[in-house]
Design a protein around this motif. Structure first.
Motif, mmCIF file in Angstrom:
data_model
loop_
_atom_site.group_PDB
_atom_site.id
_atom_site.type_symbol
_atom_site.label_atom_id
_atom_site.label_comp_id
_atom_site.label_asym_id
_atom_site.label_seq_id
_atom_site.Cartn_x
_atom_site.Cartn_y
_atom_site.Cartn_z
ATOM 1 N N GLN A 233 0.827 -1.211 0.000
ATOM 2 C CA GLN A 233 0.000 0.000 0.000
ATOM 3 C C GLN A 233 0.859 1.258 0.000
ATOM 4 O O GLN A 233 0.489 2.267 -0.602
ATOM 5 N N LEU A 234 2.022 1.197 0.648
ATOM 6 C CA LEU A 234 2.939 2.339 0.620
ATOM 7 C C LEU A 234 3.360 2.651 -0.813
ATOM 8 O O LEU A 234 3.388 3.821 -1.224
ATOM 9 N N ALA A 235 3.663 1.620 -1.585
ATOM 10 C CA ALA A 235 4.064 1.829 -2.982
ATOM 11 C C ALA A 235 2.902 2.380 -3.807
ATOM 12 O O ALA A 235 3.093 3.257 -4.662
ATOM 13 N N GLU A 236 1.687 1.881 -3.557
ATOM 14 C CA GLU A 236 0.524 2.352 -4.299
ATOM 15 C C GLU A 236 0.251 3.827 -4.026
ATOM 16 O O GLU A 236 0.003 4.618 -4.943
ATOM 17 N N VAL A 237 0.311 4.208 -2.756
ATOM 18 C CA VAL A 237 0.061 5.602 -2.384
ATOM 19 C C VAL A 237 1.181 6.510 -2.908
ATOM 20 O O VAL A 237 0.928 7.621 -3.384
ATOM 21 N N THR A 238 2.414 6.024 -2.849
ATOM 22 C CA THR A 238 3.540 6.807 -3.359
ATOM 23 C C THR A 238 3.385 7.085 -4.846
ATOM 24 O O THR A 238 3.660 8.203 -5.319
ATOM 25 N N ALA A 239 2.933 6.084 -5.594
ATOM 26 C CA ALA A 239 2.737 6.280 -7.036
ATOM 27 C C ALA A 239 1.693 7.356 -7.305
ATOM 28 O O ALA A 239 1.864 8.199 -8.203
ATOM 29 N N LEU A 240 0.607 7.349 -6.533
ATOM 30 C CA LEU A 240 -0.420 8.378 -6.706
ATOM 31 C C LEU A 240 0.097 9.758 -6.309
ATOM 32 O O LEU A 240 -0.152 10.759 -6.988
ATOM 33 N N ALA A 241 0.838 9.815 -5.187
ATOM 34 C CA ALA A 241 1.396 11.090 -4.748
ATOM 35 C C ALA A 241 2.368 11.640 -5.788
ATOM 36 O O ALA A 241 2.374 12.845 -6.080
ATOM 37 N N GLN A 242 3.192 10.750 -6.353
ATOM 38 C CA GLN A 242 4.158 11.192 -7.365
ATOM 39 C C GLN A 242 3.454 11.745 -8.595
ATOM 40 O O GLN A 242 3.845 12.778 -9.152
ATOM 41 N N ARG A 243 2.412 11.073 -9.007
ATOM 42 C CA ARG A 243 1.669 11.550 -10.176
ATOM 43 C C ARG A 243 1.078 12.935 -9.910
ATOM 44 O O ARG A 243 1.121 13.826 -10.771
ATOM 45 N N ARG A 244 0.549 13.149 -8.701
ATOM 46 C CA ARG A 244 -0.022 14.453 -8.361
ATOM 47 C C ARG A 244 1.046 15.544 -8.367
ATOM 48 O O ARG A 244 0.815 16.657 -8.831
ATOM 49 N N ILE A 245 2.223 15.218 -7.838
ATOM 50 C CA ILE A 245 3.318 16.191 -7.815
ATOM 51 C C ILE A 245 3.688 16.600 -9.237
ATOM 52 O O ILE A 245 3.829 17.785 -9.555
ATOM 53 N N LEU A 246 3.851 15.616 -10.107
ATOM 54 C CA LEU A 246 4.236 15.917 -11.489
ATOM 55 C C LEU A 246 3.138 16.696 -12.211
ATOM 56 O O LEU A 246 3.423 17.625 -12.980
ATOM 57 N N GLU A 247 1.884 16.327 -11.972
ATOM 58 C CA GLU A 247 0.783 17.039 -12.626
ATOM 59 C C GLU A 247 0.735 18.494 -12.170
ATOM 60 O O GLU A 247 0.468 19.394 -12.977
ATOM 61 N N ASP A 248 0.985 18.744 -10.891
ATOM 62 C CA ASP A 248 1.025 20.129 -10.404
ATOM 63 C C ASP A 248 2.117 20.919 -11.118
ATOM 64 O O ASP A 248 1.896 22.064 -11.534
ATOM 65 N N HIS A 249 3.304 20.304 -11.261
ATOM 66 C CA HIS A 249 4.388 20.998 -11.966
ATOM 67 C C HIS A 249 4.030 21.238 -13.430
ATOM 68 O O HIS A 249 4.283 22.326 -13.968
ATOM 69 N N MET A 250 3.438 20.238 -14.067
ATOM 70 C CA MET A 250 3.091 20.399 -15.479
ATOM 71 C C MET A 250 2.046 21.490 -15.663
ATOM 72 O O MET A 250 2.124 22.292 -16.603
ATOM 73 N N ARG A 251 1.069 21.557 -14.768
ATOM 74 C CA ARG A 251 0.047 22.614 -14.863
ATOM 75 C C ARG A 251 0.639 23.997 -14.608
ATOM 76 O O ARG A 251 0.063 25.001 -15.006
ATOM 77 N N ASN A 252 1.792 24.037 -13.942
ATOM 78 C CA ASN A 252 2.459 25.303 -13.671
ATOM 79 C C ASN A 252 3.553 25.630 -14.676
ATOM 80 O O ASN A 252 4.388 26.507 -14.431
ATOM 81 N N GLY A 253 3.559 24.909 -15.810
ATOM 82 C CA GLY A 253 4.446 25.290 -16.898
ATOM 83 C C GLY A 253 5.719 24.493 -17.043
ATOM 84 O O GLY A 253 6.619 24.901 -17.772
ATOM 85 N N VAL A 254 5.823 23.342 -16.370
ATOM 86 C CA VAL A 254 7.001 22.485 -16.489
ATOM 87 C C VAL A 254 6.698 21.352 -17.466
ATOM 88 O O VAL A 254 5.625 20.737 -17.396
ATOM 89 N N THR A 255 7.615 21.070 -18.376
ATOM 90 C CA THR A 255 7.456 19.946 -19.300
ATOM 91 C C THR A 255 8.093 18.701 -18.698
ATOM 92 O O THR A 255 9.289 18.709 -18.375
ATOM 93 N N VAL A 256 7.299 17.652 -18.547
ATOM 94 C CA VAL A 256 7.800 16.354 -18.082
ATOM 95 C C VAL A 256 7.592 15.378 -19.233
ATOM 96 O O VAL A 256 6.464 14.976 -19.523
ATOM 97 N N ILE A 257 8.673 15.022 -19.900
ATOM 98 C CA ILE A 257 8.567 14.216 -21.118
ATOM 99 C C ILE A 257 7.923 12.866 -20.845
ATOM 100 O O ILE A 257 7.037 12.433 -21.575
#
Length: 439
Positions: A233-257
């Motif tokens: 469950q730690l790995a599952e939650v970490t994956a979701l948290a990581q996706r949210r972090i990257l999406e926040d950066h992308m919405r703020n103008g960062v390109t994540v290939i």
């Protein structure tokens, strides 16, 4: 918004993690698990955040600044945890109850819950969510006017009726209480159950018996129910948290290939129009400016100003600063060093404990020998403005290269080099004729 307190329950034993580290201290994207709901509550505007810990666990190092603590002297359940925290909450202000092992609650969800609670006139408001598959979760049964009548557990056959099992609204375990109502009900919670514990949901029953309103507020975020009990469950939650972090950066103008191969910790900040290429890892409180490019590299608690280029295959360690337009190239390692504006460290170099001026170029395999094994101490290297080191230069610290200095290829520099001078620190070449013909 009206002030409120938040209580984060973090006194569980977490035995299923099978770890010497307390469960809530396991990290999710560089942040201890328990800190996630604390940060969310602080961002939501909580005036007091109280973390409840057991007496044998020190959570201090994991708690964000301003967090209060309370000790649950005996493991007597969630009701006992909130009762221990109550003296640290703000009198008269609503109390939001969160769990230290349910880390993905957002500041927005907390704000919505508090606003709904204040608007309902309820003594307690629970956050609920709608699941396509609610199996195993407590179903929220509402009365004719939409208030909570009861929460039906569904873990065993016979716990709920067929009609109740059709309900898809479930209890997330996140609550907002009127302070006075909570303070009145908590001491009355009993321990008449198999575990001899005080269950916080029993407060809801007592409030209903007191003819007080218990409301429910639906939050459109199924992640609110994702608790962590084991490493899976730690790995599952970490994956979701990581996706949210990257999406926040992308919405703020960062390109994540390629988000699937990019890892960025929660404390990292990144400026607009910066590009993160695949297989990049960014750890800790790294700060990256605008218009940077990071290629297939590992960054840990570093600062990149605007227009910096990193990688591929670079390793930037804590304390590193790359000024505007600087470059750390292929297979470069930099540690605890300040790299000047426009300076290039193109490839195959190690720069540790160094101050490098602007407009300098460090040739391939430039090494700062910064550690003295006898004294077990490290010394700094100072490299001026517009310096050019040739390939395979070793700088034995402490040493200073003046502005505009040069080094010859293959030099081991042990003495300071004056400005605009050339340092040649190598043995003369000697050719042995006919060497290959010897028997």
């Amino acid at each position: 918004m009206t002030s409120f307190s938040a209580v984060v329950m973090a006194a569980g034993q977490g035995t299923r993690m099978k770890s010497a580290t307390p469960k809530v201290l396991h990290e999710i994207c560089g942040r201890p698990m328990v800190a996630w709901p604390i940060v969310a509550a602080q961002e939501a505007g909580a005036t007091r955040v109280v973390v409840v810990a057991s007496p044998n666990v020190d959570l201090t190092s994991a708690l964000p600044e301003g967090t209060r603590t309370a000790t649950q002297p005996v493991p007597d359940g969630t009701g006992g945890a909130v009762l221990a925290a109550l003296p640290e909450t703000e009198p008269g202000a609503p109390v939001v109850v969160l769990s230290g092992d349910v880390p993905l609650v957002s500041a927005a969800a907390i704000q919505e819950l508090v606003a709904a609670h204040l608007g309902s006139g309820a003594a307690a408001t629970m956050a609920t969510t709608i699941l396509d598959d609610p199996a195993g979760y407590g179903r929220v049964v509402r009365d004719a006017v939409g208030h909570v009548e009861k929460v039906v557990e569904t873990k065993a056959d016979g716990d709920a009726t067929a009609q109740e099992l059709e309900i898809r609204e479930i209890n997330t375990g996140i609550y907002c209480f009127d302070h006075a109502a909570l303070a009145d009900a908590l001491p009355r919670v009993g321990t008449d159950n198999a575990q001899n514990e005080k269950y916080l949901p029993e407060v809801l029953t007592l409030l209903r018996d007191d003819r007080k309103i218990v409301a429910a507020h639906i939050v459109d975020d199924p992640a609110l129910v994702l608790g962590v009990n084991d490493r899976v469950q730690l790995a599952e939650v970490t994956a979701l948290a990581q996706r949210r972090i990257l999406e926040d950066h992308m919405r703020n103008g960062v390109t994540v290939i390629d988000p699937a191969s990019t890892y960025v910790d929660a404390a990292t900040t990144i400026g607009q129009d910066t590009t993160l290429e695949p297989a990049t890892t960014i750890k800790g409180a790294t700060k990256i400016g605008a218009n940077c490019v990071v290629r297939n590299s590992y960054l840990d608690a570093v600062t990149l100003e605007d227009g910096v280029t990193v990688g591929p295959f670079a390793y930037l360690r804590p304390g590193t600063v790359l000024r505007n337009g600087a470059k750390a190239g292929t297979f470069v390692e930099i540690k605890n060093s300040d790299i000047g504006e426009g300076t290039k460290v193109p490839h195959l170099s190690y720069i540790g404990d160094a101050d490098v001026g602007p407009g300098t170029n460090l040739g391939a395999a430039t090494i700062t020998a910064n550690y003295d094994s006898k004294s077990k101490s490290k010394s700094r290297t100072t490299i001026g403005e517009g310096v050019k080191t040739s390939v395979d230069t070793t700088l034995v610290a402490p040493v200073i290269l003046g502005d505009g200095a040069y080094t010859a290829a293959g030099s081991v520099v042990t003495n300071d080099v004056p400005a605009r001078a050339l340092a040649v620190a190598r043995a003369r070449q000697r050719n042995v004729e006919g060497y290959a013909d010897r028997e």
